[in-house]
Design a protein around this motif. Structure first.
Motif, PDB file in Angstrom:
ATOM      1  N   ASN A   1      -6.011   7.922   0.924  1.00 38.25           N
ATOM      2  CA  ASN A   1      -7.320   7.808   0.264  1.00 38.25           C
ATOM      3  C   ASN A   1      -8.282   6.981   1.103  1.00 38.25           C
ATOM      4  N   GLN A   2      -7.785   5.889   1.663  1.00 34.43           N
ATOM      5  CA  GLN A   2      -8.628   5.066   2.532  1.00 34.43           C
ATOM      6  C   GLN A   2      -9.096   5.855   3.746  1.00 34.43           C
TER       7      GLN A   2
ATOM      8  N   ALA B   1       0.845  -1.197   0.000  1.00 30.91           N
ATOM      9  CA  ALA B   1       0.000   0.000   0.000  1.00 30.91           C
ATOM     10  C   ALA B   1       0.879   1.245   0.000  1.00 30.91           C
TER      11      ALA B   1
ATOM     12  N   HIS C   1      -2.320   5.761  -1.117  1.00 26.93           N
ATOM     13  CA  HIS C   1      -3.461   4.852  -0.981  1.00 26.93           C
ATOM     14  C   HIS C   1      -3.996   4.863   0.448  1.00 26.93           C
TER      15      HIS C   1
END
Length: 284
Positions: free
Chosen positions: A44-45, A37, A41
């Motif tokens: 974004n999560q 990851a 990312h």
């Protein structure tokens, strides 16, 4: 502030050490359908789940794997890379040599916020004499301990070592030691609630999703195993949001929490204020 107190950074960009280590980390967490990851990312999560900060847990069971799966230095490196996103918890293996020096180093030099332990994997009861010095160091340094509690998906773990009632003697003997029990202690959630009621130094996290629907599972815990009023009237100061990511998706659990009908004050406590208190961080 919305904090996830229970995140495993085993597959984060920046601590990747090649295919062999990646496979060992997969084995250690018993997570196999994943990839590295990137920090973008992760951001974004977090944005999708509404999270402000994550607490990243080191994982040291060197007596089993020959080395930490995620070292304290690696967690500290991630925190230093993005302090606006991350807190960090250390891990040591009390079955190895020099763990005391490593724990002092993690607290005093790396400035990690607490300690994470999985006694089900180490096959140690919380009352084992070998852990007494560990508790004393955490008290000396004013750091909390986040224990795995209850069921574990990881291989070669034995739940009896992490039954919630096994932690009562520690909570009673060390009333100033902040103790976090992961996963609500599921399936023994009523035993966990009893500990919270008796001992103000006992906290739990919500990283329990052992079946496939976050909202249904949370509703069962909070309205069948617990009474909804238990949380609103008594236990809300000791519950912290945790996801156990990457095993479970943060967005599903965060959104489910909002659907349970708790008051804004209760949600504020669960989402962040209790985690800050647990880590000993005052005034945000």
């Amino acid at each position: 502030m919305f904090i996830d107190i229970h995140v495993h950074p085993n597959f984060y960009e920046g601590i990747d050490k090649g295919k062999e280590m990646f496979a060992l980390r997969q084995k250690g967490l018993n997570i196999h359908k994943n990839s590295i990851a990137t920090i973008q990312h992760v951001k974004n999560q977090m944005k999708c789940a509404g999270l402000d900060k994550l607490c990243l847990l080191a994982q040291d069971e060197s007596s089993l794997y020959g080395q930490p799966l995620v070292s304290n230095q690696e967690v500290a490196g991630l925190v230093n890379q993005a302090p606006e996103l991350f807190f960090g918890f250390a891990s040591v293996d009390p079955l190895t040599d020099h763990w005391e020096e490593e724990l002092y180093f993690a607290f005093q030099e790396l400035h990690l916020n607490g300690l994470s332990l999985n006694l089900s994997k180490l096959k140690l009861y919380p009352t084992d004499d070998r852990l007494q010095k560990l508790y004393e160091i955490c008290l000396e340094e004013d750091k909390p301990i986040l224990f795995h509690c209850g069921c574990s998906y990881e291989h070669d773990t034995v739940a009896k070592y992490s039954h919630p009632l096994e932690f009562e003697e520690v909570a009673s003997s060390y009333p100033k030691l902040r103790i976090g029990l992961e996963h609500f202690g599921w399936p023994w959630v009523k035993d966990t609630a009893m500990l919270m009621l008796k001992y103000q130094n006992v906290y739990v996290d919500t990283a329990a999703l052992f079946f496939d629907n976050a909202l249904e599972f949370y509703r069962y815990i909070f309205t069948k195993e617990y009474e909804w009023t238990w949380v609103e009237r008594s236990l809300r100061h000791q519950i912290m949001f945790g996801s156990d990511n990457p095993r479970f998706e943060q967005i599903r659990m965060a959104h489910a929490l909002d659907e349970l009908g708790f008051s804004k004050k209760t949600l504020d406590l669960i989402k962040g204020e209790n985690a800050m208190e647990f880590m000993g961080i005052k005034n945000g």
